[in-house]
Design a protein around this motif. Structure first.
Motif, PDB file in Angstrom:
ATOM      1  N   SER A 140     187.545  57.246  39.656  1.00 22.62           N
ATOM      2  CA  SER A 140     188.877  57.750  39.317  1.00 22.62           C
ATOM      3  C   SER A 140     189.048  57.953  37.813  1.00 22.62           C
ATOM      4  N   LEU A 141     188.259  57.225  37.001  1.00 23.14           N
ATOM      5  CA  LEU A 141     188.338  57.387  35.549  1.00 23.14           C
ATOM      6  C   LEU A 141     187.911  58.779  35.112  1.00 23.14           C
ATOM      7  N   LEU A 142     187.041  59.412  35.894  1.00 23.35           N
ATOM      8  CA  LEU A 142     186.472  60.688  35.479  1.00 23.35           C
ATOM      9  C   LEU A 142     187.503  61.807  35.481  1.00 23.35           C
ATOM     10  N   ALA A 143     188.619  61.600  36.165  1.00 21.78           N
ATOM     11  CA  ALA A 143     189.693  62.588  36.135  1.00 21.78           C
ATOM     12  C   ALA A 143     190.328  62.662  34.747  1.00 21.78           C
ATOM     13  N   LYS A 144     190.011  61.687  33.896  1.00 24.54           N
ATOM     14  CA  LYS A 144     190.559  61.638  32.538  1.00 24.54           C
ATOM     15  C   LYS A 144     189.497  61.957  31.489  1.00 24.54           C
ATOM     16  N   VAL A 145     188.373  62.486  31.946  1.00 18.72           N
ATOM     17  CA  VAL A 145     187.286  62.868  31.041  1.00 18.72           C
ATOM     18  C   VAL A 145     187.160  64.388  31.090  1.00 18.72           C
ATOM     19  N   GLU A 146     187.409  65.047  29.959  1.00 15.76           N
ATOM     20  CA  GLU A 146     187.492  66.505  29.961  1.00 15.76           C
ATOM     21  C   GLU A 146     186.164  67.203  29.707  1.00 15.76           C
ATOM     22  N   GLY A 147     185.339  66.659  28.842  1.00 18.25           N
ATOM     23  CA  GLY A 147     184.156  67.371  28.381  1.00 18.25           C
ATOM     24  C   GLY A 147     182.952  67.290  29.299  1.00 18.25           C
ATOM     25  N   TYR A 148     181.885  67.933  28.872  1.00 15.88           N
ATOM     26  CA  TYR A 148     180.621  67.893  29.603  1.00 15.88           C
ATOM     27  C   TYR A 148     180.026  66.486  29.531  1.00 15.88           C
ATOM     28  N   ARG A 149     179.392  66.102  30.606  1.00 13.26           N
ATOM     29  CA  ARG A 149     178.841  64.750  30.735  1.00 13.26           C
ATOM     30  C   ARG A 149     177.679  64.801  31.708  1.00 13.26           C
ATOM     31  N   PHE A 150     177.134  63.627  32.000  1.00 15.44           N
ATOM     32  CA  PHE A 150     176.156  63.511  33.084  1.00 15.44           C
ATOM     33  C   PHE A 150     176.909  63.258  34.387  1.00 15.44           C
ATOM     34  N   PRO A 151     176.315  63.584  35.522  1.00 20.30           N
ATOM     35  CA  PRO A 151     176.968  63.213  36.783  1.00 20.30           C
ATOM     36  C   PRO A 151     176.938  61.704  36.987  1.00 20.30           C
ATOM     37  N   LEU A 152     177.988  61.195  37.577  1.00 21.91           N
ATOM     38  CA  LEU A 152     177.982  59.818  38.046  1.00 21.91           C
ATOM     39  C   LEU A 152     176.851  59.676  39.061  1.00 21.91           C
ATOM     40  N   ASP A 153     176.267  58.499  39.145  1.00 23.93           N
ATOM     41  CA  ASP A 153     175.175  58.272  40.093  1.00 23.93           C
ATOM     42  C   ASP A 153     175.559  58.721  41.502  1.00 23.93           C
ATOM     43  N   SER A 154     176.763  58.370  41.930  1.00 25.32           N
ATOM     44  CA  SER A 154     177.207  58.758  43.273  1.00 25.32           C
ATOM     45  C   SER A 154     177.459  60.263  43.367  1.00 25.32           C
ATOM     46  N   GLU A 155     177.942  60.895  42.300  1.00 25.00           N
ATOM     47  CA  GLU A 155     178.111  62.347  42.307  1.00 25.00           C
ATOM     48  C   GLU A 155     176.759  63.036  42.457  1.00 25.00           C
ATOM     49  N   TRP A 156     175.776  62.519  41.724  1.00 27.72           N
ATOM     50  CA  TRP A 156     174.450  63.140  41.799  1.00 27.72           C
ATOM     51  C   TRP A 156     173.917  63.082  43.235  1.00 27.72           C
ATOM     52  N   GLU A 157     174.011  61.921  43.857  1.00 29.31           N
ATOM     53  CA  GLU A 157     173.476  61.789  45.211  1.00 29.31           C
ATOM     54  C   GLU A 157     174.241  62.653  46.206  1.00 29.31           C
ATOM     55  N   TYR A 158     175.555  62.699  46.056  1.00 32.12           N
ATOM     56  CA  TYR A 158     176.382  63.523  46.942  1.00 32.12           C
ATOM     57  C   TYR A 158     175.980  64.994  46.822  1.00 32.12           C
ATOM     58  N   ALA A 159     175.809  65.472  45.579  1.00 29.04           N
ATOM     59  CA  ALA A 159     175.406  66.859  45.361  1.00 29.04           C
ATOM     60  C   ALA A 159     173.996  67.103  45.882  1.00 29.04           C
ATOM     61  N   ALA A 160     173.078  66.145  45.671  1.00 32.24           N
ATOM     62  CA  ALA A 160     171.707  66.285  46.148  1.00 32.24           C
ATOM     63  C   ALA A 160     171.661  66.397  47.663  1.00 32.24           C
ATOM     64  N   LYS A 161     172.527  65.671  48.350  1.00 28.66           N
ATOM     65  CA  LYS A 161     172.579  65.710  49.814  1.00 28.66           C
ATOM     66  C   LYS A 161     173.273  66.954  50.344  1.00 28.66           C
ATOM     67  N   GLY A 162     173.836  67.765  49.446  1.00 29.47           N
ATOM     68  CA  GLY A 162     174.481  69.008  49.873  1.00 29.47           C
ATOM     69  C   GLY A 162     175.974  68.926  50.025  1.00 29.47           C
ATOM     70  N   GLY A 163     176.589  67.799  49.633  1.00 32.31           N
ATOM     71  CA  GLY A 163     178.041  67.671  49.742  1.00 32.31           C
ATOM     72  C   GLY A 163     178.528  67.912  51.152  1.00 32.31           C
ATOM     73  N   ILE A 164     179.619  68.668  51.274  1.00 33.64           N
ATOM     74  CA  ILE A 164     180.170  68.935  52.607  1.00 33.64           C
ATOM     75  C   ILE A 164     179.309  69.919  53.399  1.00 33.64           C
ATOM     76  N   LYS A 165     178.314  70.509  52.739  1.00 39.49           N
ATOM     77  CA  LYS A 165     177.423  71.454  53.420  1.00 39.49           C
ATOM     78  C   LYS A 165     176.106  70.800  53.842  1.00 39.49           C
ATOM     79  N   THR A 166     176.024  69.491  53.759  1.00 38.89           N
ATOM     80  CA  THR A 166     174.762  68.800  54.025  1.00 38.89           C
ATOM     81  C   THR A 166     174.174  69.128  55.394  1.00 38.89           C
ATOM     82  N   ARG A 167     172.853  69.230  55.418  1.00 38.12           N
ATOM     83  CA  ARG A 167     172.124  69.420  56.673  1.00 38.12           C
ATOM     84  C   ARG A 167     171.243  68.210  56.972  1.00 38.12           C
TER      85      ARG A 167
END
Length: 291
Positions: A140-167
């Motif tokens: 929830s803290l990331l909603a208060k971070v405006e600039g470019y950053r690294f993905p959160l560990d959980s964001e990275w894994e979610y994106a790697a798995k395909g998010g809502i489009k995962t197969r």
């Protein structure tokens, strides 16, 4: 068509619709293993993430060299493997964070990191609060971070798995490791140009192999790295596999991709992403919507 706030107009970013998912290994084939044979990433927990943006490609030497030239920073060694479209490597976590800040300044965004690597969170009055990344970061803290950053560990894994489009592939982006990434069995022990393997369900390239990718969180001295690298075993191509790198170390097998919170941006359609371009100098440009 969906509208994107000007501050989010970066052709190198892909919009990721947030949601709930299982963090950790959840592929049935791995679950058949006895507990003592399972890797550390087999522990599972439910996570819920807000919408965010993540880089379609790894940051390249071409992009990082532009940062070095503008900021009088020493360019990292390419080990004579080539620069240009090769993924940047031989940089520390903090050096990569400074690239993110440079990119934020060029886009007119508030920086995400302090000079010593703390996360800059803006309070309701726009004042800076500094968070040490040696502890688990509340998403929830990331909603208060405006600039470019690294993905959160959980964001990275979610994106790697395909998010809502995962197969629910066995590896990141597919069931055949060699089709989706570069690793020990097919690299001849060197990095490869970005974008040569199949993308995953979200259109992200090189999430599997080539170089590990820095994440935002970890411990005080060690940051999580994800995705496996050119010298890694096949098992590192799993979305849940994680490793670590000390914040003051640099390696030939660790690089990064950028991310951004969905701050100041209108929500996008879940089936839309921003199209890539040949831009590599950190400048923002208008995206093209893809249905």
């Amino acid at each position: 068509s969906p509208q994107i706030h000007p501050s989010s107009m970066d052709p190198d970013l892909v919009f990721v619709k947030g949601g709930k998912f299982v963090l950790g290994q959840d592929h049935a084939e791995w679950d058949k293993l006895p507990q003592f044979m399972r890797p550390p990433d087999s522990e599972k927990r439910q996570e819920e993430l807000a919408d965010f943006f993540i880089g379609r490609f790894l940051v390249t030497f071409e992009q990082y060299d532009a940062f070095c030239e503008e900021t009088s920073t020493t360019k990292p060694s390419d080990e004579k493997w080539g620069r240009g479209s090769m993924p940047v490597m031989n940089i520390t976590w903090l050096e990569a964070a400074r690239f993110c800040n440079w990119k934020s300044r060029k886009a007119g965004l508030k920086e995400a990191f302090s000079e010593d690597g703390k996360l800059i969170v803006l309070d309701k009055d726009g004042k800076k609060q500094f968070y040490d990344l040696g502890r688990r970061i509340d998403a929830s803290l990331l909603a208060k971070v405006e600039g470019y950053r690294f993905p959160l560990d959980s964001e990275w894994e979610y994106a790697a798995k395909g998010g809502i489009k995962t197969r629910n592939y066995k590896f990141i982006g597919g069931d055949v490791a060699a089709e989706v990434g570069w690793f020990k069995d097919n690299t001849r022990y060197a990095t490869k140009p970005i974008g040569e393997k199949k993308p995953n369900e979200l259109g992200l390239y090189d999430m599997a192999g080539n170089v590990y990718e820095y994440c935002l969180d970890g411990t005080l001295q060690v940051r999580n790295v994800r995705g496996g690298g050119w010298s890694s075993q096949m098992q590192s191509m799993r979305a849940s596999y994680k490793n670590g790198s000390r914040v003051d170390e640099k390696h030939t097998y660790v690089g990064f991709r950028i991310a951004r919170s969905n701050v100041g941006a209108s929500p996008l359609d879940a089936n839309s992403t921003t199209a890539t371009s040949n831009s590599s100098n950190g400048q923002a440009a208008a995206p093209v919507e893809i249905a």
